[in-house]
Enzyme design. Structure first.
Site, PDB file in Angstrom:
ATOM      1  N   GLN A  28      33.647 -28.019   8.578  1.00 46.52           N
ATOM      2  CA  GLN A  28      33.544 -29.422   8.170  1.00 46.52           C
ATOM      3  C   GLN A  28      32.208 -29.749   7.521  1.00 46.52           C
ATOM      4  OE1 GLN A  28      35.615 -32.032   8.053  1.00 46.52           O
ATOM      5  NE2 GLN A  28      37.376 -30.905   8.844  1.00 46.52           N
ATOM      6  N   GLU A  84      30.780 -26.932  21.465  1.00 46.59           N
ATOM      7  CA  GLU A  84      30.094 -26.415  22.639  1.00 46.59           C
ATOM      8  C   GLU A  84      28.585 -26.305  22.453  1.00 46.59           C
ATOM      9  OE1 GLU A  84      31.911 -22.816  20.428  1.00 46.59           O
ATOM     10  OE2 GLU A  84      32.325 -24.954  20.757  1.00 46.59           O
ATOM     11  N   HIS A 108      34.706 -35.232  15.919  1.00 43.75           N
ATOM     12  CA  HIS A 108      35.579 -34.962  17.058  1.00 43.75           C
ATOM     13  C   HIS A 108      34.980 -35.664  18.268  1.00 43.75           C
ATOM     14  CE1 HIS A 108      38.483 -33.117  19.582  1.00 43.75           C
ATOM     15  NE2 HIS A 108      37.750 -32.115  20.021  1.00 43.75           N
ATOM     16  N   ASP A 191      43.942 -34.440  19.938  1.00 41.24           N
ATOM     17  CA  ASP A 191      43.569 -33.258  19.173  1.00 41.24           C
ATOM     18  C   ASP A 191      43.570 -32.012  20.049  1.00 41.24           C
ATOM     19  OD1 ASP A 191      42.514 -32.269  16.526  1.00 41.24           O
ATOM     20  OD2 ASP A 191      40.874 -31.633  17.818  1.00 41.24           O
TER      21      ASP A 191
END
Length: 327
Positions: A28, A84, A108, A191
């Site tokens: 992204q 993460e 996200h 998602d």
């Protein structure tokens, strides 16, 4: 009825007036940075020292800085590093250096929803989540279109967080096709569920199971590959363009009758029960905890999964058949 926002509903000057740091230059990060620049936004790319993607960002014409340097310079920081890694980046590089009133954006909702990051209260915090991979975000933008994005606001310290989120979504091309409101929780949980239960979890496993069933029965690997993998793109394109019912209007009666006979024998009541279990694991945070634990241990489970996937016979067949495509 959910409101859908378009370019006419946004003020592109809001994001153009910001100094934007894109943190990460992967799936992204690169497409969003390029789209923003093409929309007249000033962008720097923030990467840890020694990052392998730094050379590509430099080749693309971006100034590359460290996350801490980006936090000092920027008034909009977009977190596009792997989920993460984001909490440590925020703790070590961003929180001590972000100016009051800076906006912090995500693609996200995981780190905010599960409180891995708890942003300072003086920051605007918003989400713009393109619904597709970065390659598609860039390709559709370059073609004059875009991908639908979801947007949400978690903190509105300035009173302008929603307007800035819409401006940002417009700048990456989503205002051309639609920007839809959601929440961090809804985007994150839906998602994570989809990735496991449908898209990246179930569909590849279904393809492999079909391929193995045919080859074990004596069918050639090439025919099994074409039937169980190649045709997935054809049905996906039809469903995307026409919906499920519309897809069935343009396939043969034989194929449609086959769907009638086979679909509910594969997706059974037990399958739906397992889907509900996956959703409970997502919503409880247990999936996120497992992800963070695997990352902390050096990704043993993820690495083993990648090795198994690469060693499957379907990959060699795929390489051979893909080489037959004309340029």
């Amino acid at each position: 009825m959910m409101r859908v926002y378009f370019d006419a509903d946004t003020d592109l000057s809001l994001v153009r007036s910001r100094k934007v740091a894109i943190l990460g230059y992967g799936n992204q990060g690169r497409p969003q940075a390029l789209n923003l620049r093409d929309s007249g936004v000033g962008v720097r790319v923030a990467l840890r020292p020694g990052a392998s993607s730094a050379a590509r960002a430099t080749e693309d014409g971006f100034e590359v800085v460290t996350p801490a340097e980006a936090a000092v310079w920027a008034d909009l920081v977009v977190m596009l590093a792997p989920d993460e890694e984001q909490a440590a980046i925020y703790r070590d590089a961003l929180a001590p250096n972000l100016k009051p009133g800076t906006a912090l954006a995500f693609a996200h909702g995981l780190n905010i929803h599960f409180k891995l990051i708890e942003p300072r209260l003086d920051l605007d915090v918003f989400l713009v989540a393109p619904k597709g991979p970065g390659t598609a975000l860039r390709d559709t933008f370059a073609a004059g279109s875009g991908l639908i994005s979801l947007f949400a606001v978690a903190q509105d310290a300035s009173g302008q967080a929603e307007a800035l989120a819409l401006s940002y979504a417009s700048a990456i091309g989503s205002g051309r096709v639609g920007i839809l409101p959601t929440s961090f929780a809804e985007e994150c949980e839906a998602d994570l569920f989809n990735e496991q239960a449908v898209l990246w979890g179930a569909i590849p496993e279904l393809i492999l199971a079909g391929y193995e069933t045919l080859t074990e029965a004596g069918f050639s690997p090439e025919v099994a590959y074409l039937e169980c993998l190649t045709e997935v793109k054809l049905i996906a394109d039809l469903i995307y363009a026409r919906g499920i019912a519309g897809m069935r209007e343009v396939i043969s009666n034989t194929a449609e009758f086959g769907a009638l006979k086979g679909g509910t024998r594969i997706v059974t009541a037990d399958t739906r029960t397992e889907m509900r279990r996956i959703l409970r694991e997502v919503r409880s945070g247990s999936f996120t905890r497992e992800l963070i634990e695997d990352a902390g241990a050096g990704y043993p489970r993820l690495s083993a999964s990648r090795e198994r996937a690469a060693a499957h016979p379907i990959e060699e067949v795929g390489r051979t058949l893909r080489s037959l495509k004309q340029p």
